[in-house]
Scaffold this active site. Structure first.
Site, PDB file in Angstrom:
ATOM      1  N   ASN A  90       0.607  -1.108   0.071  1.00 43.99           N
ATOM      2  CA  ASN A  90      -0.006   0.080   0.060  1.00 43.99           C
ATOM      3  C   ASN A  90       0.920   1.354  -0.067  1.00 43.99           C
ATOM      4  OD1 ASN A  90       0.349  -0.969   2.846  1.00 43.99           O
ATOM      5  ND2 ASN A  90      -0.249   0.893   3.108  1.00 43.99           N
TER       6      ASN A  90
ATOM      7  N   GLY B 222       6.877  -1.105  -1.728  1.00 51.83           N
ATOM      8  CA  GLY B 222       5.926  -2.243  -2.069  1.00 51.83           C
ATOM      9  C   GLY B 222       4.894  -1.546  -3.045  1.00 51.83           C
TER      10      GLY B 222
ATOM     11  N   TYR C 179      16.781  -4.427  14.003  1.00 51.69           N
ATOM     12  CA  TYR C 179      16.694  -4.396  12.434  1.00 51.69           C
ATOM     13  C   TYR C 179      17.825  -4.937  11.690  1.00 51.69           C
ATOM     14  CZ  TYR C 179      16.150  -2.018   8.035  1.00 51.69           C
ATOM     15  OH  TYR C 179      15.948  -1.969   6.740  1.00 51.69           O
TER      16      TYR C 179
ATOM     17  N   GLY D 243       5.058   2.972  -0.325  1.00 54.07           N
ATOM     18  CA  GLY D 243       6.753   2.965  -0.534  1.00 54.07           C
ATOM     19  C   GLY D 243       7.047   2.048  -1.703  1.00 54.07           C
TER      20      GLY D 243
END
Length: 310
Positions: free
Chosen positions: A23, A27, A178, A25
Site C-alpha cells: 500500500n 511495495g 533491525y 513505499g
C-alpha cells in the site's frame, strides 16, 4: 545489461504476483511496475482501505487481500484461501522501527516477528503454489549485525520470557534488532534456495536491497535529517528496481541485488555482496529450525532433512 529500469520488464501478462505491504513505499512502487507490465498483482496488506486506495492508483489488474504478518492466524488464513499459481512472491512488508519494545499478536518482537517470522510462515504455506520466484527484501544493515540464536529466540518470543543470561535481557535497541532482521532475511533466502534445490524445484529465491529510500519510515524518524533525505535518498520507484531486477533477470538462485551507486544506496540494480555471516550455511539451517519451532510452520516440499547442513 548495464542500466536496468522498469521499462526493461518483459510482458508479464498471464502471471500473478503477490506483494506484501504494497500500500506504500517500495511495495507500492513494485506492485505498480509489475501491474504495468501486465501481471495480475495481489496487494497483501494489513489495512484494506489503504490497500484499495493504493490499488486505485495502479494501472492494470490488481486485487487487495487482507494480510497481517504480525498475526500468524492472519497469515494462515491468507494462505488457506489462496488457490492459484503464484509466479512471484515479494516479501516486502516491514514494521516501522518502534520507539520501544512492542509485540506481535503471537508475542514476538514486532520487527522480527513481522519481517522474518511472518514472511517465513507465509512463504512456506504458499510454496506449493509458487512456480517462479520468491524475493525477500533485505538490507546492507545486515553487515553490522550479529545473530545470536539463543538470544534471538528469547527476543523473538518474549511471551515465554527471556532466557537467563541471554542478550535479550539487555536494553531493547530497535536498530540492533533491525540489523538482525535483515541478516535473517538473507539467511532465510539462502536456506530456502538450498532446500528448493535439494527438492528438485525450479523455484528461485532471491534477496533485494532497495538502498536509501525516501519513505514514511525515514520521514517519521526524528533522527534522520530531512536535508539528508532530500539530498541522498532515492524515490520508492528507484528503490523498487533491485526488486524488479531480481524478479525478471537471469540470475542464479540466492542472488542478492541492490543499487549500483553510492555504496549500493542509489541508482539502478546489480548483484551485490553480502557479509560472511549471511553466507553461513550452518547458521542459516539453525535459524530455519528455530523459525519452524516459533511459527509452527514446516517445510512443505518433501523431507526437511534432505541435504540439511545441520
Amino acid at each position: 545489461m548495464t542500466t536496468f529500469t522498469s521499462s526493461d520488464l518483459p510482458d508479464l501478462a498471464g502471471g500473478t504476483a503477490i506483494v506484501t505491504g504494497a500500500n506504500s513505499g517500495v511495495g507500492r512502487a513494485t506492485a505498480h511496475a509489475l501491474a504495468g507490465a501486465g501481471a495480475r498483482v495481489v496487494l497483501a496488506v494489513r489495512d484494506i482501505a489503504k490497500g484499495r486506495d493504493a490499488a486505485a492508483r495502479i494501472p492494470g489488474t490488481t486485487e487487495v487481500r487482507e494480510l497481517d504478518l504480525a498475526d500468524l492466524a492472519s497469515v494462515r488464513d491468507f494462505a488457506a484461501r489462496w488457490e492459484d499459481p503464484v509466479d512471484l512472491l515479494v516479501n516486502n512488508a516491514a514494521a516501522p522501527p518502534p520507539s520501544g519494545l512492542r509485540h506481535t499478536a503471537d508475542g514476538f518482537e514486532l520487527q522480527f516477528g513481522t519481517g522474518h517470522l511472518g514472511h517465513f510462515a507465509l512463504t512456506n504455506l504458499l510454496l506449493p503454489h509458487v512456480t517462479g520466484r520468491v524475493i525477500t527484501l533485505a538490507s546492507q544493515a545486515e553487515r553490522f549485525a550479529h545473530l545470536d540464536l539463543a538470544g534471538l529466540d528469547a527476543l523473538a518470543a518474549m511471551n515465554r520470557g527471556p532466557a537467563q543470561g541471554s542478550p535479550a535481557s539487555a536494553p531493547y535497541k530497535p536498530s540492533r534488532v533491525y540489523g538482525q532482521l535483515k541478516l535473517a532475511n538473507l539467511l532465510f533466502t539462502a536456506e530456502l534456495q538450498r532446500r528448493l534445490t535439494a527438492a528438485g524445484s525450479g523455484v528461485r529465491a532471491h534477496a533485494a536491497h532497495p538502498g536509501y529510500v525516501d519513505t514514511a519510515i525515514y520521514r517519521e524518524n526524528g533522527r534522520v535529517s530531512k536535508v539528508m533525505l532530500r539530498l541522498l535518498a532515492q524515490s520508492p520507484e528507484q528503490g523498487a528496481l533491485p526488486v524488479l531486477y531480481a524478479a525478471v533477470a537471469d540470475l542464479p538462485g540466492n542472488s542478492f541485488t541492490g543499487p549500483r551507486h553510492l555504496a549500493h544506496m542509489r541508482g539502478s540494480a546489480e548483484l551485490i555482496r553480502r557479509s560472511e555471516a549471511a553466507q553461513d550455511a550452518e547458521l542459516a539451517g539453525r535459524l530455519w529450525t528455530l523459525s519452524e519451532q516459533l511459527t509452527g510452520v514446516g517445510w512443505p516440499l518433501g523431507s526437511d532433512r534432505a541435504g540439511s547442513p545441520v
